[in-house]
Design a protein around this motif. Structure first.
Motif, PDB file in Angstrom:
ATOM      1  N   THR A 194       5.359 -14.945 -22.502  1.00 58.54           N
ATOM      2  CA  THR A 194       6.199 -13.757 -22.682  1.00 58.54           C
ATOM      3  C   THR A 194       7.481 -13.858 -21.862  1.00 58.54           C
ATOM      4  N   VAL A 195       8.548 -13.387 -22.466  1.00 59.98           N
ATOM      5  CA  VAL A 195       9.799 -13.154 -21.741  1.00 59.98           C
ATOM      6  C   VAL A 195      10.236 -11.728 -22.069  1.00 59.98           C
ATOM      7  N   GLY A 196      10.709 -11.034 -21.054  1.00 59.76           N
ATOM      8  CA  GLY A 196      11.226  -9.693 -21.271  1.00 59.76           C
ATOM      9  C   GLY A 196      12.700  -9.629 -20.878  1.00 59.76           C
ATOM     10  N   LEU A 197      13.403  -8.703 -21.458  1.00 62.03           N
ATOM     11  CA  LEU A 197      14.812  -8.527 -21.119  1.00 62.03           C
ATOM     12  C   LEU A 197      15.119  -7.038 -21.054  1.00 62.03           C
ATOM     13  N   TYR A 198      15.832  -6.649 -20.017  1.00 59.92           N
ATOM     14  CA  TYR A 198      16.427  -5.319 -19.969  1.00 59.92           C
ATOM     15  C   TYR A 198      17.929  -5.499 -19.955  1.00 59.92           C
TER      16      TYR A 198
ATOM     17  N   ILE B 256      16.313  -8.718 -15.743  1.00 56.00           N
ATOM     18  CA  ILE B 256      16.867  -7.362 -15.653  1.00 56.00           C
ATOM     19  C   ILE B 256      18.380  -7.483 -15.505  1.00 56.00           C
ATOM     20  N   GLU B 257      19.092  -7.147 -16.555  1.00 55.85           N
ATOM     21  CA  GLU B 257      20.555  -7.283 -16.503  1.00 55.85           C
ATOM     22  C   GLU B 257      21.243  -5.916 -16.413  1.00 55.85           C
ATOM     23  N   SER B 258      20.664  -4.939 -17.105  1.00 56.32           N
ATOM     24  CA  SER B 258      21.178  -3.560 -17.078  1.00 56.32           C
ATOM     25  C   SER B 258      20.182  -2.727 -17.875  1.00 56.32           C
ATOM     26  N   THR B 259      20.263  -1.419 -17.716  1.00 57.02           N
ATOM     27  CA  THR B 259      19.347  -0.576 -18.487  1.00 57.02           C
ATOM     28  C   THR B 259      19.936   0.816 -18.632  1.00 57.02           C
TER      29      THR B 259
ATOM     30  N   ASN C  33      13.951  -4.402 -23.717  1.00 58.40           N
ATOM     31  CA  ASN C  33      14.072  -2.993 -23.292  1.00 58.40           C
ATOM     32  C   ASN C  33      12.808  -2.175 -23.528  1.00 58.40           C
ATOM     33  N   LEU C  34      11.714  -2.676 -23.035  1.00 54.65           N
ATOM     34  CA  LEU C  34      10.465  -1.907 -23.130  1.00 54.65           C
ATOM     35  C   LEU C  34      10.460  -0.854 -22.019  1.00 54.65           C
TER      36      LEU C  34
ATOM     37  N   LYS D 252      14.264   4.650 -14.941  1.00 53.58           N
ATOM     38  CA  LYS D 252      12.913   5.098 -14.605  1.00 53.58           C
ATOM     39  C   LYS D 252      11.879   4.535 -15.574  1.00 53.58           C
ATOM     40  N   GLY D 253      12.246   4.578 -16.863  1.00 50.14           N
ATOM     41  CA  GLY D 253      11.322   4.051 -17.873  1.00 50.14           C
ATOM     42  C   GLY D 253      11.049   2.565 -17.653  1.00 50.14           C
ATOM     43  N   MET D 254      12.109   1.841 -17.311  1.00 48.05           N
ATOM     44  CA  MET D 254      11.966   0.404 -17.047  1.00 48.05           C
ATOM     45  C   MET D 254      11.020   0.167 -15.878  1.00 48.05           C
ATOM     46  N   LEU D 255      11.228   0.902 -14.792  1.00 45.50           N
ATOM     47  CA  LEU D 255      10.399   0.692 -13.596  1.00 45.50           C
ATOM     48  C   LEU D 255       8.939   1.015 -13.879  1.00 45.50           C
TER      49      LEU D 255
END
Lengths: 553, 553
Positions: free
Chosen positions: B477-481, B316-319, B505-506, B323-326
């Protein structure tokens, strides 16, 4: 827009793709050493190029240099004394890894185009490479040219075509739109990257330093890997020339040439350390069972593509062309003094003999006639030396010397003087006869011009023995001579079970030990003689991975 | 003329081939449990079918029966007591080998057609299989239906499409005509047979007994191999139903049903002996690192396709959608109580916090807000139990109980009562926070609803840690925001190097732990979490060999 070299060689690639689709006859590179194709002075130029290297240092600007190796001894007795840079293996690995990201960025089309260009340059140097192959392996000149030049290049191109085909199935990107009933669809953009798995180690053999090296080399390279070529210590030159050409083409295209390096060493431990290095993700190997088994045992981190030894065999059950059969078999046994991984070692014959177009032939008669056919083929010394070449290693000479004790000698091995190379060790094949029960004699690979007429009870026993040989000891080739459909059917079924290629009733100018690129699948990977085939989808598909990323649009 | 079942399902196969070519959205089997698709009484019928099996012997007429196993304990606390026949492993292997030649003779089209028919029959039984998956794995109903039914079937079809595509590239025969100048060409007829490599062992896992089993099962079967399915001892029923359906379809088509058998045992030694049996040429495995490493270490005779454990992570770097991220992250952590091989374990956040559309958020605030999002998602018990399902194993319960000691608890795990199944062990996720230096806590897979907010110095350190986790411990899996292109680029490069799929950015209804058949490559095979991908060419190409025969015409 595809990479310019991809466009330049597109027609060649398309023809290769069509060839692997239909697997009929096709060749990209002329097997005739014709001045019209290769240039009027190609023959002299090629020989001169090799002569100029003798006694010199072979220049390759690679990282981590720690010394030099000059290990080659020509089976023709010619002094080579070519010195190659020896480099710290870890330096080669590090350099290869460092070069990979840029190589990946070139894309599948760019990598394939650059490999196609390199193959074309290699083809243009076929005479030079042929001389290098001849001098290091002991092959006769024509064989060195064909098998070491265009045929090897065809095998490299074939592997490249398979690699491209598989890579071309991975789309660069996709739009994923999942319907959500009355709501707008869920929509994502996905990108798919083809990434090489790491460093590929390609370990060559002493007898076919290009034919057995190019498939793994080009398959690994095209799929995005760095490649370290580790040639046999006695057949470095053909690999070194090939590697230098590839490095030149890479550099011309803005790629760090250290993507492809040459590892020379006379120390097996160095090769072993390379093979188990965590960064090495594939090992292509041609050679002995002992080292092949070591690789399979120890290289857990890598996919191993190994072509090992086997006991190739031919069943003689009956024939309608007795003379043609004998001539064909004699040539197979004599070609390159049987120093091919495809040469027949066991010739399985029913004890009661066989029916032929020339009447019944006894077991002993077949042995005598095969000996006569060999004598006929090798009667003229200039033909004999051209067909036989020279014995590649002192191990093979020793095996040949000891072979006479393994059974009753049907045809003795003779030493032949080579008019041009008086120091060459030229030998004719030995043929022994034995019973099927004499398993200690024929039931292990005896690499070189050593074969056995094996007496079995009947044709059923012949089929069973052939199948067992393949199951237990492996084989790249099985041959059959039979006029009986039920025997052909039985051997077809047996070779399907044992997973080995079958040649039926070869009596003209195709030999059981020959494998044509784009048409014959060389090895199956399904019996102990090899873990892989040259070339099929399995040979390339595991050499790369697909990494995706996705996001909403 | 192709096999009738191949013709019947041709349109489905063609659509699947197109789907793997473009890898956009496609599905063959409806993921909506709609009465219109599956029948008005499908829901009741499926449940009734499973209820009827409880306390009974599951009939499978397999050879070498030596006893019975009834090992399943439902995570929902429902008494199953279904007894399955236990067979002598060698008898299953012998029966499989005996059935292979006829299976080979059906040809690639026949085998593919029969597999397509079996998949369709399996699809028609989706409700029954969904209940079996739910009762044995603890998945919530909808997930059991979708992931255990149509999604698993899609994955099986995807593997089948890859298998067919590769097999379709091998011509049945070729005419080889080599020009001989002025002489007639050398002409040979060549036949190419696709032969399976032997017995395929497919070892299932306790959480996804169909999704992780069908790809290997159908890939191996279509390519000509016999298959022994060894389900997890606690999730036998979904595999047993699937195997029985396949056996019925085989028998209807004149194939010995013992080509596909079920091996049940509670003794790991029996499974190990099966895995190293010389006739077993491939092992598909989903499960623990320990057994996966054992397989890689000991199964030299077989190709091992293993999906093991990993430390999936999200940066999580920025978004621009806090709310959508959480919400998205909370759902990922809660779904099936994190008992997915794709669930995020490490959430990597810079110590200074992040910029969002709601202003700056501190590291601690993110933890608190993620906890609130989880609480919101799981506020209603009926939704909570549907999303969470039940904890599948006592090991996971124990891990969860011990987890609180691993760091500072941000969100505690709660036990939730299940209205319908009072014995079900339902738990909400625990989230802990720790420093990057606390590697003992988060740097090993802790399967289940356990995750860590990992504090790193900055975004550069976040990218480096994510890459290292994948390199050393594996990840699916790896995710990134991130709203920063340079960060997206850096993580893209890092995941390419580490060979792991990246979701960026899911924030809506796609989750990092979800992988869509025909579009998402599930696992890469390029990091320690898996040796293979579902599905690609590498997943199928080594499962068969090509055996040729040639003769002059």
């Amino acid at each position: 827009m595809a990479h310019p070299l991809f466009e330049r060689h597109r027609a060649t690639l398309d023809a290769a793709l069509e060839a692997i689709r239909v697997r009929g006859y096709w060749s990209a590179y002329s097997e005739m050493p014709s001045p019209k194709v290769y240039g009027e002075t190609a023959m002299q130029d090629g020989k001169a190029a090799i002569d100029a290297l003798r006694g010199q240092e072979f220049l390759l600007d690679m990282p981590g240099r720690i010394g030099a190796v000059a290990s080659e001894r020509s089976p023709y007795g010619v002094e080579l004394s070519i010195s190659y840079p020896e480099c710290d293996p870890q330096a080669l690995i590090d350099a290869g890894l460092a070069a990979m990201p840029a190589w990946q960025k070139v894309g599948a089309d760019g990598r394939t185009g650059i490999c196609l260009e390199a193959l074309q340059r290699i083809n243009q140097r076929s005479f030079e490479i042929a001389h290098a192959v001849m001098m290091t392996t002991g092959q006769g000149w024509m064989m060195a040219f064909q098998a070491g030049g265009p045929h090897a290049q065809d095998r490299g191109l074939e592997a490249l075509a398979y690699a491209w085909r598989e890579m071309s199935f991975v789309p660069n990107e996709a739009l994923w739109e999942k319907p959500q009933g009355k709501n707008p669809p869920l929509t994502m953009r996905k990108h798919f990257e083809i990434v090489g798995r790491g460093v590929a180690l390609v370990i060559g053999c002493g007898t076919f330093p290009t034919w057995n090296t190019y498939p793994g080399l080009f398959a690994a390279l095209a799929t995005g890997n760095a490649v370290i070529v580790k040639p046999h210590e006695n057949a470095i030159l053909p690999a070194a020339i090939s590697v230098r050409i590839i490095r030149e083409v890479l550099a011309e295209n803005g790629i760090d040439p250290n993507l492809v390096t040459l590892a020379v060493t006379s120390d097996r431990k160095t090769t072993q350390a390379l093979a188990v290095n965590p960064a090495v993700k594939s090992v292509d190997f041609t050679g002995s069972n002992a080292f092949g088994e070591w690789l399979k045992e120890h290289c857990r981190q890598a996919q191993v593509y190994a072509e090992l030894a086997g006991v190739n065999n031919v069943i003689i059950e009956s024939t309608d062309d007795y003379k043609g059969m004998l001539k064909n078999l004699a040539f197979t046994l004599a070609l390159y003094s049987g120093q091919m991984c495809t040469t027949t070692q066991a010739i399985i014959v029913p004890a009661d003999g066989i029916e032929t177009d020339e009447g019944h032939k006894s077991f002993d008669q077949i042995g005598a006639d095969l000996g006569a056919a060999l004598d006929g083929l090798l009667a003229k010394p200039e033909i004999a030396t051209a067909v036989l070449g020279a014995i590649q290693s002192s191990d093979t000479l020793a095996r040949l010397a000891d072979a006479a004790a393994l059974g009753e000698v049907v045809v003795a091995s003779r030493k032949i003087e080579h008019a041009e190379y008086p120091m060459a060790e030229v030998r004719t094949p030995i043929i022994l006869k034995c019973d099927a029960a004499d398993e200690g004699a024929y039931m292990q690979e005896r690499f070189g011009p050593i074969s056995f007429l094996v007496r079995v009870q009947n044709s059923t026993a012949a089929v069973a023995l052939s199948e067992r040989l393949v199951h237990e000891h492996g084989a790249l080739t099985v041959g059959l001579y039979s006029t009986q459909p039920e025997v052909v059917e039985a051997v077809t079924a047996a070779t399907c079970r044992a997973k080995v290629a079958l040649s039926i009733n070869l009596t003209s100018a195709v030999y059981v030990n020959q494998s044509a690129a784009f048409s014959d699948y060389h090895a199956t990977g399904g019996n102990p003689a090899a873990t892989t085939c040259y070339a099929d989808a399995a040979f390339v598909a595991s050499r790369f991975r697909v990494v995706q990323r996705r996001y909403h649009v």
